[in-house]
Each structure stands twice: as structure tokens, then as C-alpha cells.
Enzyme design. Structure first.
Site, PDB file in Angstrom:
ATOM      1  N   ASP A 100       0.890  -1.154   0.000  1.00  0.00           N
ATOM      2  CA  ASP A 100       0.000   0.000   0.000  1.00  0.00           C
ATOM      3  C   ASP A 100       0.930   1.206   0.000  1.00  0.00           C
ATOM      4  OD1 ASP A 100      -1.513   2.252   0.834  1.00  0.00           O
ATOM      5  OD2 ASP A 100      -3.083   0.877   1.511  1.00  0.00           O
ATOM      6  N   LYS A 114      -2.399  14.505 -11.243  1.00  0.00           N
ATOM      7  CA  LYS A 114      -1.565  14.158 -12.409  1.00  0.00           C
ATOM      8  C   LYS A 114      -0.610  15.301 -12.766  1.00  0.00           C
ATOM      9  CE  LYS A 114      -3.074   9.977 -13.276  1.00  0.00           C
ATOM     10  NZ  LYS A 114      -2.285   8.860 -12.706  1.00  0.00           N
ATOM     11  N   TYR A 170     -13.036  14.765 -13.885  1.00  0.00           N
ATOM     12  CA  TYR A 170     -11.687  14.253 -13.579  1.00  0.00           C
ATOM     13  C   TYR A 170     -11.141  14.981 -12.339  1.00  0.00           C
ATOM     14  CZ  TYR A 170      -7.314  11.843 -14.637  1.00  0.00           C
ATOM     15  OH  TYR A 170      -6.207  11.019 -14.579  1.00  0.00           O
ATOM     16  N   LEU A 199     -10.535  -0.529 -13.884  1.00  0.00           N
ATOM     17  CA  LEU A 199     -11.163  -0.356 -12.567  1.00  0.00           C
ATOM     18  C   LEU A 199     -11.084   1.109 -12.118  1.00  0.00           C
ATOM     19  CD1 LEU A 199     -12.435  -2.023 -10.261  1.00  0.00           C
ATOM     20  CD2 LEU A 199     -10.139  -2.202  -9.264  1.00  0.00           C
ATOM     21  N   ALA A 225      -8.540   8.390  -6.198  1.00  0.00           N
ATOM     22  CA  ALA A 225      -9.253   9.545  -5.643  1.00  0.00           C
ATOM     23  C   ALA A 225     -10.595   9.016  -5.139  1.00  0.00           C
ATOM     24  CB  ALA A 225      -9.480  10.620  -6.701  1.00  0.00           C
TER      25      ALA A 225
HETATM   26  P1  NAD Z   1      -6.364   0.108 -12.264  1.00  0.00           P
HETATM   27  O1  NAD Z   1      -7.516   0.331 -11.352  1.00  0.00           O
HETATM   28  O2  NAD Z   1      -6.231  -1.210 -12.884  1.00  0.00           O
HETATM   29  O3  NAD Z   1      -4.992   0.492 -11.544  1.00  0.00           O
HETATM   30  C1  NAD Z   1      -4.910   1.421 -10.497  1.00  0.00           C
HETATM   31  C2  NAD Z   1      -4.055   0.780  -9.449  1.00  0.00           C
HETATM   32  O4  NAD Z   1      -3.785   1.671  -8.367  1.00  0.00           O
HETATM   33  C3  NAD Z   1      -4.720  -0.471  -8.840  1.00  0.00           C
HETATM   34  O5  NAD Z   1      -3.883  -1.587  -9.018  1.00  0.00           O
HETATM   35  C4  NAD Z   1      -4.819  -0.122  -7.371  1.00  0.00           C
HETATM   36  O6  NAD Z   1      -4.628  -1.252  -6.539  1.00  0.00           O
HETATM   37  C5  NAD Z   1      -3.669   0.862  -7.239  1.00  0.00           C
HETATM   38  N1  NAD Z   1      -3.762   1.644  -6.001  1.00  0.00           N
HETATM   39  C6  NAD Z   1      -4.733   2.502  -5.605  1.00  0.00           C
HETATM   40  N2  NAD Z   1      -4.480   2.919  -4.340  1.00  0.00           N
HETATM   41  C7  NAD Z   1      -3.322   2.309  -3.953  1.00  0.00           C
HETATM   42  C8  NAD Z   1      -2.550   2.320  -2.763  1.00  0.00           C
HETATM   43  N3  NAD Z   1      -2.916   3.033  -1.688  1.00  0.00           N
HETATM   44  N4  NAD Z   1      -1.430   1.553  -2.718  1.00  0.00           N
HETATM   45  C9  NAD Z   1      -1.047   0.794  -3.778  1.00  0.00           C
HETATM   46  N5  NAD Z   1      -1.729   0.753  -4.925  1.00  0.00           N
HETATM   47  C10 NAD Z   1      -2.859   1.500  -5.014  1.00  0.00           C
HETATM   48  O7  NAD Z   1      -6.518   1.243 -13.394  1.00  0.00           O
HETATM   49  P2  NAD Z   1      -5.529   1.747 -14.543  1.00  0.00           P
HETATM   50  O8  NAD Z   1      -6.389   2.553 -15.433  1.00  0.00           O
HETATM   51  O9  NAD Z   1      -4.744   0.637 -15.090  1.00  0.00           O
HETATM   52  O10 NAD Z   1      -4.588   2.773 -13.771  1.00  0.00           O
HETATM   53  C11 NAD Z   1      -3.176   2.696 -13.795  1.00  0.00           C
HETATM   54  C12 NAD Z   1      -2.595   4.095 -13.946  1.00  0.00           C
HETATM   55  O11 NAD Z   1      -2.885   4.562 -15.256  1.00  0.00           O
HETATM   56  C13 NAD Z   1      -3.176   5.117 -12.992  1.00  0.00           C
HETATM   57  O12 NAD Z   1      -2.144   6.006 -12.597  1.00  0.00           O
HETATM   58  C14 NAD Z   1      -4.166   5.853 -13.867  1.00  0.00           C
HETATM   59  O13 NAD Z   1      -4.426   7.154 -13.403  1.00  0.00           O
HETATM   60  C15 NAD Z   1      -3.380   5.875 -15.155  1.00  0.00           C
HETATM   61  N6  NAD Z   1      -4.155   6.183 -16.359  1.00  0.00           N
HETATM   62  C16 NAD Z   1      -5.311   5.520 -16.626  1.00  0.00           C
HETATM   63  C17 NAD Z   1      -6.047   5.846 -17.752  1.00  0.00           C
HETATM   64  C18 NAD Z   1      -7.344   5.164 -18.054  1.00  0.00           C
HETATM   65  O14 NAD Z   1      -8.149   5.713 -18.797  1.00  0.00           O
HETATM   66  N7  NAD Z   1      -7.593   3.986 -17.524  1.00  0.00           N
HETATM   67  C19 NAD Z   1      -5.578   6.847 -18.628  1.00  0.00           C
HETATM   68  C20 NAD Z   1      -4.379   7.494 -18.346  1.00  0.00           C
HETATM   69  C21 NAD Z   1      -3.677   7.161 -17.196  1.00  0.00           C
END
Ligand code: NAD
Length: 257
Positions: A64, A164, A157, A196, A95
Site C-alpha cells: 500500500d 496528475k 476528472y 477499474l 481519488a
Molecule cells: P487500475 O484500477 O487497474 O490500476 C490502479 C491501481 O492503483 C490499482 O492496481 C490499485 O490497486 C492501485 N492503487 C490505488 N491505491 C493504492 C494504494 N494506496 N497503494 C497501492 N496501490 C494502489 O486502473 P488503470 O487505469 O490501469 O490505472 C493505472 C494508472 O494509469 C493510474 O495512474 C491511472 O491514473 C493511469 N491512467 C489511466 C487511464 C485510463 O483511462 N484507464 C488513462 C491514463 C492514465
């Protein structure tokens, strides 16, 4: 194809098979890297263990990112097993759901604090932990994931856009600090993907449709495409690239009208 034979990497941010970090883990493993993969709490442990079971000899550890003791244990375990680290992929963001709908002006102090802690500060904490292990390897590559909401306003957002923007500034400051040690720090700014984390953003489907309508490639991007760009930044082809925010969004960022 990128060659990561003999390299070791830490992947933070795998929740399930749709996670961007999971696509990057798969690509890095295919390129020959040995990986440590973390899960955030017991709720996600089984998911992550099941996915990681498809990789060769992974190290699976809890982390975490709000907990300094867990970060310290994580690097102790990696040091013990790998004796160093070549790359770190940071894909953690969060968030509170109530901050991802409605007016930004209503953002709570606690929601703001938590979002910036998990989504931006965690990169600094994880980079600091990785530093001695990467120094032992004579350098390394750190990669995080960001979104255009850092620069432009997207409905709902909200505080994640602020987080970000902070994250992207952290990339530049870390790149300046760690560059002399041969450690590169970059981000990929991905187009929207249904994961997710994205499901917490109110009206996310409308953002996806907007990209299909407006991006030069007239489509959204897939996690495997983000992973391909990640291989460039993590591998030898990206060796002169640092402090960069690489857009992998079908060109949407260039659009005006
Ligand atoms: P995801 O939900 O699969 O991944 C987010 C991860 O953050 C999860 O594995 C979750 O366990 C982890 N997380 C949250 N709180 C945490 C904590 N306290 N300690 C450890 N881990 C924690 O979703 P995703 O879309 O694959 O997100 C991955 C990254 O990509 C994020 O930074 C997200 O902002 C970024 N991103 C996503 C998108 C999109 O549209 N999905 C676009 C651009 C950037």
C-alpha cells in the site's frame, strides 16, 4: 522487440487483467525480465497471484503506497531476491469516488490530500526506495502513468487532474535528481481505457466516445499499446530519454477544433 533479458523490474498498480500495469508486466516478462509484482491489500491479493502465476518465477508482495513501512519491506524483499533493480513501473492512483463527480470547487481537504498522496507522492517514495538498488546496477528506468487531465479540464476528472499535474512535475524533478546516477524517469500519458480506476470517473463513457470522434486515429487505445510504448522507455532504445511525458492517445492531445 525490446530485450530485457537479465533485467529485474518492480510493477506497482496491478489490480486485475484490465490494469495498464498488468499489460506492461506481461510485455516486460515476454521481453525476458524477472518481475516483482505488488498488490494493494488482501482484497486484491488473489487476483494478482492468479495473474502472476502465468509469469516465470515472479516475486509477489503487498504494497500500500501510503505506508512507508510496507515500501521499506518491499525493497528489502526485492534486494534479498534480486540483489538490485533495473526498472520500476508505477501505476498506482486513487481519488475518492465522491471527488470524481460534480464541481471541482467542492473538493474536500481530505480528498485532495489522499489523492495527491497516493497518485503523486507515491512515485517519489517508490523512487527513493529503488535508488540504492538501481545504483548497484549502474542505472535504471522509472516509468509512471498519467493523463491529459493534468493540463486540460475533463468533466469530473477534478482532483485527479491536479494529482496528475503534480505527478508530471515529480517526473521532471526526479529525472533531474537521478539523471547523474544513470536513472531515467518518464511518464506515459495514455488515452482513456476502461479499467477499474476509470470506472470511478462519472461519465467516463462519454470521454471514450469523444476520443473516438475526435482523435486523429479515430479510436481509443488499448493497454497492450501502452505497454509497447512502455517497452521503449524501459528498454535500451529509450536510453537517452528522460523527464519526458510520452503521449499514447491516438493523437487526441493535438486536437483543437
Ligand atoms: P487500475 O484500477 O487497474 O490500476 C490502479 C491501481 O492503483 C490499482 O492496481 C490499485 O490497486 C492501485 N492503487 C490505488 N491505491 C493504492 C494504494 N494506496 N497503494 C497501492 N496501490 C494502489 O486502473 P488503470 O487505469 O490501469 O490505472 C493505472 C494508472 O494509469 C493510474 O495512474 C491511472 O491514473 C493511469 N491512467 C489511466 C487511464 C485510463 O483511462 N484507464 C488513462 C491514463 C492514465
Amino acid at each position: 522487440m525490446t530485450d530485457l533479458q537479465g533485467k529485474t523490474g518492480l510493477i506497482v498498480g496491478v489490480a486485475n487483467k484490465r490494469s495498464i500495469a498488468w499489460a506492461i508486466a506481461q510485455a516486460a516478462a515476454e521481453a525476458g525480465a524477472r518481475l516483482a509484482i505488488t498488490y494493494q491489500g488482501e482484497r486484491l491479493e488473489e487476483n494478482v497471484r492468479e495473474l502472476a502465476a502465468t509469469l516465470v518465477n515472479p516475486l509477489i508482495l503487498p504494497c500500500d503506497v501510503t505506508d512507508d513501512a510496507q515500501i521499506a519491506h518491499l525493497y528489502e524483499a526485492i534486494d534479498g531476491e534480486f540483489g538490485g533493480l533495473d526498472f520500476l513501473v508505477h501505476g498506482a492512483a486513487f481519488a475518492p469516488r465522491e471527488e470524481l463527480s460534480g464541481p471541482f470547487v467542492q473538493t474536500s481537504r481530505e480528498g485532495f490530500r489522499l489523492s495527491l498522496d497516493i497518485s503523486a507522492y507515491s512515485l517519489v517514495a517508490l523512487a527513493r526506495g529503488a535508488l540504492p538498488l538501481m545504483e548497484r546496477r549502474g542505472g535504471g528506468s522509472i516509468l509512471t502513468l498519467t493523463y491529459l487531465g493534468s493540463q486540460r479540464v475533463f468533466d469530473n476528472y477534478n482532483v485527479m487532474g491536479v494529482a496528475k499535474a503534480a505527478l508530471e512535475a515529480c517526473v521532471r524533478y526526479l529525472a533531474a535528481d537521478l539523471g547523474p546516477k544513470g536513472i531515467r524517469v518518464n511518464a506515459i500519458s495514455a488515452g482513456p481505457i476502461k479499467t477499474l480506476a476509470a470506472s470511478g470517473i462519472s461519465g467516463f463513457s462519454a470521454i471514450l466516445q469523444h476520443y473516438r470522434d475526435r482523435a486523429p486515429l479515430h479510436r481509443t487505445v488499448e493497454t497492450a499499446e501502452v505497454a509497447d510504448a512502455a517497452m521503449f522507455l524501459l528498454g535500451p532504445a529509450g536510453r537517452a530519454v528522460t523527464a519526458e511525458i510520452l503521449m499514447v492517445d491516438g493523437g487526441y492531445h493535438a486536437t483543437g477544433m
